[in-house]
Structures are given as structure tokens and as C-alpha cells.
Design a protein around this motif. Structure first.
Motif, short mmCIF file in Angstrom:
data_model
loop_
_atom_site.label_atom_id
_atom_site.label_comp_id
_atom_site.label_asym_id
_atom_site.label_seq_id
_atom_site.Cartn_x
_atom_site.Cartn_y
_atom_site.Cartn_z
N ILE A 117 0.87 -1.10 -0.21
CA ILE A 117 -0.08 -0.04 0.15
C ILE A 117 0.89 1.03 0.21
CG2 ILE A 117 -1.83 1.12 1.11
CD1 ILE A 117 -2.40 -1.61 2.67
N PRO A 118 1.19 1.70 -1.12
CA PRO A 118 1.91 2.94 -1.48
C PRO A 118 2.12 4.12 -0.31
CG PRO A 118 1.35 2.47 -3.44
CD PRO A 118 0.57 1.76 -2.54
N ILE A 119 0.93 4.48 0.20
CA ILE A 119 0.89 5.45 1.17
C ILE A 119 1.23 4.97 2.53
CG2 ILE A 119 -1.65 5.27 2.05
CD1 ILE A 119 -2.23 8.24 1.90
N LEU A 120 1.53 4.03 2.67
CA LEU A 120 2.00 3.34 3.96
C LEU A 120 3.70 3.42 4.06
CD1 LEU A 120 -0.12 0.35 5.19
CD2 LEU A 120 -0.11 2.73 5.80
N THR A 121 4.18 3.73 3.01
CA THR A 121 5.49 4.25 3.20
C THR A 121 5.85 5.62 3.89
OG1 THR A 121 5.70 5.25 1.01
CG2 THR A 121 6.39 3.02 1.03
N GLY A 122 4.65 6.36 3.87
CA GLY A 122 4.65 7.67 4.67
C GLY A 122 4.37 7.95 6.07
#
Lengths: 381, 381
Positions: free
Chosen positions: B27-32
């Protein structure tokens, strides 16, 4: 071969010679540590054939018995196992004995190991360099010379000679220079050497980096001996051999621009920190590009832009800026490497145009080659 | 969103929530890192969807202003860049502001960053667990429970439930048990919990290991809340969420042998060091096999043999050995893991035959389940 040795002395010597040993060697016996015992003491050797390290443990040190020899001889033991074993032995003393078929027993307290050793006669001979020319150099000076030049060697082997640092000794001066053709690091110092002789050698960068790790700032000075395409660094109880690189090193003096169009005087530490911050976003670019722009009143701006991530800029006051206004781009990593060579002092950067190499030197340096760092700018579109 | 914050508080909170963030998330946003600002302070959140960590920074702490809020709101910033930036900022204070299109400026001293942020509304919601059942536990006790059990979880996902630690809370007692089906670690302690309620949950081993790294031995106690397949560990200004594993954990009590044929009492520290040395040669074998043999006068011998490398043996005096003589082989790593749970104290090992699991317990333990480590022997041919 049979002897009893103080564990801590053995562990130190094993740790030192292990630095030369590479698991990826093509000569299987070089994954081992060679142990030689004679009437003077115990000598350990590790080598990857480029670098060889020999550590000597005397029978007696400061009136204390370190080694008791029962019989002379030699053996080669796998460094991986031998090192782990000696580091974990339970007792202050270790008895090592070669029995039959190169089987070696290691005894300490109640622990008893048997390792399959290799015939010491199969271990390659170290180069003979004891007869070569000699130089003496203080260790803290040698460490500085290495630290201020070795990072600039080339890491690609297209031109093998550029993977080394060129040492020229002439008229009592040592000039060390390294370049990967995008940047250059140069250091020049007076040295104790016979005036009439000239040397021009290229020492592998990897050898110098390993040597620097072993050298203890606290010790006094060491002797350097040159012979037969080998260099030997001679410390008390430790010999560090490196092969030299063949081929002639390019003349780099013509790379250094003679004219200066603008000159910036700035503190190396403050500048390094700003470049470090600007590199946080720049690193994703292939060239790690940082831009330096002059502003009014001696201010400069360091900036970087990575469209996908964001951008960064920082204004710094310089000590002075004179000459033509400037916008220049460079590799941030190269700049940080160069700035670290100045240990936080004020430096002078001489520019001769946006696309010409620029040069960093200490502020008010008497000798323009004392410390010189040159960086080629990056073209930005 | 606009606020000024003390850099050191921000760096601490970023370091804490970053522990939950994985670069390999799907889930790309969880790298933030999610940043939320309201009238109470600033909340940072990091998550890999299994573990979520929320760190809260209040406006005022010990009469000192930590955060000055100018406007509320939220943003998600790439943890990789945001973390590196805040750690290197030059000034004690940091101003963070979201401008248009989620562009976020970070200002400190003369340094000025712009990062492309992500819409805070796209960040997944954290589970609601505030309404669950509560337990309170001293932090040093929780750290011990984790340390003494979590190493025994299975690392292969064939039976996912075995990758977790089973916690059973019943009659004021917490029983934590982990097994990979070759060994088992069990810890039982009295706990502050409502007597009438029973819980039986499985917490992922990875969550407990990460929690253990964050927990500061010096702090007092924490609250644990259970609800909706989630567990929440609640510290001052820090919330640690983990999902629970589904599926029922096997009943492990029948694995523990009831009868004892021989019993060894030995010091865990001395035994651990001998096993460690014996493992130096054993590690090359697939099963890291160590052999334990009883000798005369309460002595035992630890040994290992790797034909290609060599062999090792060591004799140890035990405090006592009673019962049938014994020759048993086991995985040296399992034994070292188990022995570390006893912190160097004397232990009692109960054997019920060469091919039956054996059990380690503290010497003279009142409760046989206080600390229990079980290991299945290895068959040697």
C-alpha cells in the motif's frame, strides 16, 4: 609444532592478520591463517595476495612470558574457524599443537578443539622487500595523507592505474595524488627521505584504506620500504605488505586551472552541513546534483531539485566572495568528500567559469599544493 | 496546517513511528508518515497494516512550549526523506506548513525544504480499540515475557498461527507460550486482570519483537487493551497497535513430558558458554548438532563433530546429575536460545530418554511453568 600462548595476544594478532584475508580468494589456502613458531616467537600471516599482513608475538613482553615454545614448526588453519575459536576460549592460556596429518589441537581450560590444518609449505611465499629503499613517516601524518586522498581513486577498473594513489617522492617532498578523472585530491608534505633519490609509485587504494584501519594514531612513526613492485609498511611487531600497481600514472598537474575568475572563502564545516542537507533530496538523481549560486553581500545559496520528491535550498554567509557572479552545479558526494579533507577549517574555492574544474584549498595556504581538492562541474540542462 | 515544533521532540517521534514502516508494503501511502495537528498537539503515525505506531507530541511539556500551532490539518510525507531531513535540520525549531496541492514546506534556520506530500484523507484508518478489555502490566515484566518466549515462534508460514505467541489470561495468570514444533518456550506469571474474564489470543512474533525494542526498561507500567482482533499497548504519548493472528492455537500442555528418567542441575551461564564454543564447528551442519554425554562424578561432556572441519569437546562439572546415564543430541542454537531465558541462574534439566523432548526450568522453581523451555532431541545416525 607445540606452544602455549597468552590468549589476548593471540586474539589481537588474529584480528590484525584477518584484515588481509578475503573469503573470495581464488587460492584456497589463502582463506587460512599461517602460524610459524621459532625460537623468537610466533608469527601469524594473512594474505589475499594483494595485501599481506604479518603479526609477530614475542616470547617475552615487558618481563611477562607471552609464549612458551615446546617445539618449532608451522601450520595453516582456516581463519573463519580459528578466529571464532580463539575469541571464545575460556582460559587465559591456549595450547596449540600439530599432531599427525596437519591435525591441530587447541586446548584452553576444559575446552578441546581439533581442526584439520593445511601443510604450511603450500602457503605462498611473501615477497622479499627487506633490502629496499627506506622512508620514515609519523603515523598521524600518514593517516592524514591517506584520508585526504584515497576517497578520490577510481572504483572502476577500466584504467587500473587510477584505482591507486600516486606517490611521488622528490627533493624531500611527498606528493600524493588520486583522481577518478571527475575529481582529484592532492596532498604535499616534506618528508624524511634521501634527497638524491626519486620514487614514483602507485599504491592500490584498497591497500591504503586497510592500512589506515590498522594504524593506531597513538603510535609514533613507521618505516616504509620500497622494492620489487612491493611496498612494506613496518610497525613494531606488524608488517603490512602491498603490491604496487603497474603502468605509469597520468601527469595531473595540467588539470589544475591556473586562472581564477571568482573566489569564495567559506567555513568548510558549515558548507559541508549545508551540502549534506541539500544532498538528502539530490541523491535520487544519478549525479547527486547540487547547485551553488552567489547572491548579494557575500551570501551563497545551495540548492537541489528532484521533481518527484521536492526541493531544498539554503542560504549561507561566506567570509568573502570576489570576482564574477556564479551559478555552478556539481556532484554533492564529491563536494562532501573534498570538504571533509579540511577538517572544518576555513577554505578558499577558486572558480574559473561554470564549466571549468574548480579548486578547494585551505585559506591562506603557503604551499598551493598542501591540500588541493579539484572537482569537475556537472552540466545541467 | 502550519506549526512550529521543537526539533528533538519531532526527531524522537519520527524515529518511533518509523519502526512500523516497511519499504516493502503493498500500500504505497504506508511508506509515509502521517502528521495530524489539532488543538492538543501533533500526532505522527506509521504503519505496515500489521503494526501501527502513533506518537503524540503535546503543546506543552514540563512548562516548556514544544509545539506552537498556527492552523490545524494533516499531511502524509515520505518517511525516508522526512526522517533524514528532520534529523539533519540546523536549528532547534522547525516550521512545517502545508501549502497548495499537498506541497509541504519545512523550514529550520536558513534551510528550506519543499516535499510533495500525499492527501491525509487517503491514509488508512487505524482500528478502534479504545473500548476493549484492559490489563495493566509492569514494563520490565512485559519485556521479560517477550524475551523469554518470542524466539521460539515459527519463522515459516505453513501454520501461520505458530508465527505468533499464544497469550492465555485466566484466573489472574498470564501464560505465554511459543513453539515452532521442535521446541517450546513457556512463561507464566500472575497479572492484574479482572478474575472473571478469560482471554486466549495469538500475537504475531514480529509485533512483540518490535514492541520490545521500543519499550524503555526505565518506565513504569503500561496498559494493554484487547478488541476486534487487535491489541493495543498504551504508553505515555505512544500507542502501539498490532493485529492478532486468527485460528486457534494448539494445546501444548500434552507435549510436556510428565515422567523424568534423569535430571541435571547446572549453571545456565557456564553451560551456555560451552554450547556456544561447541557450536563454532557445529554450525556448518544442517542441524547444528551438539552432543551431551554424562560422565562420572556429575561431569558432563559437550561435543560436536564436523568431519571436514574438525571436532570439539568440553567437560563441565554440573551441580548434580541423577538418574539414568545419558547421551543425547540437540540443535545447539535452540539450546542457546533456551539457556538465555534463564539469565545465568542455575537450572534443572529433566530428561525422559534419548529420543524424548527434555525440559529446562529454574532450579527449585515453585511453579513448574514459571519459565519452561522444551527442546526435541535430534536423531543422530
Amino acid at each position: 609444532m607445540k606452544f602455549v600462548i597468552d590468549r589476548d595476544h593471540l586474539v589481537n594478532a588474529v584480528n590484525e592478520v584477518t584484515r588481509a584475508i578475503s573469503a573470495r580468494t581464488t587460492i584456497p589456502i589463502l582463506t587460512g591463517i599461517k602460524i610459524d613458531v621459532n625460537d623468537e616467537g610466533v608469527t601469524l600471516t594473512g594474505s589475499d595476495s594483494d595485501i599481506s599482513i604479518e603479526a609477530f608475538i614475542p616470547l617475552i613482553e615487558q618481563d611477562e612470558v607471552i609464549v612458551e615454545v615446546e617445539s618449532f614448526g608451522g601450520i595453516v588453519l582456516q581463519s573463519k574457524y580459528f578466529g571464532d575459536i580463539v575469541r571464545r576460549l575460556p582460559d587465559k592460556n591456549v595450547e596449540i599443537e600439530v599432531t599427525t596429518n596437519n591435525q591441530t589441537t587447541i586446548r584452553s581450560g576444559q575446552a578441546f578443539f581439533t581442526l584439520n590444518g593445511l601443510d604450511v609449505l603450500e602457503y605462498p611465499k611473501l615477497p622479499e622487500v627487506s633490502e629496499g629503499k627506506q622512508i620514515r613517516i609519523p603515523i598521524h601524518v600518514l593517516k592524514n595523507i591517506i584520508r585526504q586522498t584515497v576517497f578520490a581513486v577510481s572504483t572502476i577498473e577500466v584504467r587500473p592505474v587510477l584505482t591507486g594513489v600516486n606517490w611521488i617522492i622528490k627533493n624531500g617532498t611527498l606528493t600524493a595524488v588520486a583522481t577518478d578523472s571527475h575529481r582529484l585530491a592532492l596532498r604535499e608534505i616534506p618528508i624524511e627521505a634521501p634527497e638524491e633519490e626519486e620514487y614514483n609509485i602507485v599504491i592500490p587504494g584498497k591497500s591504503l584504506s586497510e592500512l589506515n584501519k590498522i594504524l593506531d594514531e597513538a603510535s609514533d612513526s613507521l618505516e616504509i620500504i620500497l622494492a620489487n613492485n612491493q611496498i612494506l609498511f613496518k610497525l613494531k611487531d606488524l608488517l603490512f605488505y602491498s603490491r604496487l600497481l603497474e603502468g605509469s600514472y597520468p601527469d595531473t598537474s595540467r588539470l589544475i586551472p591556473a586562472e581564477t575568475k571568482s573566489e569564495l572563502i567559506i567555513n568548510a564545516k558549515a558548507f559541508l552541513q549545508a551540502i549534506d542537507r541539500a544532498s538528502l533530496l539530490a541523491r535520487e538523481n544519478r549525479n547527486n546534483v547540487i547547485k551553488l549560486s552567489t547572491l548579494e553581500n557575500g551570501q551563497v545559496e545551495v540548492s537541489s531539485n528532484s521533481p518527484e520528491i521536492g526541493n531544498v535550498s539554503e542560504k549561507l554567509f561566506s567570509q568573502s566572495f570576489t570576482g564574477e557572479d556564479l551559478q555552478i552545479s556539481f556532484n554533492g558526494k564529491y563536494m562532501m568528500d573534498a570538504l571533509r579533507a579540511f577538517e572544518g577549517d576555513d577554505i578558499q574555492i577558486s572558480f574559473s567559469g561554470t564549466m571549468r574544474p574548480f579548486v578547494l584549498r585551505p585559506r591562506d595556504a603557503e604551499n598551493p599544493n598542501e591540500i588541493l581538492q579539484l572537482i569537475t562541474p556537472v552540466r545541467t540542462y
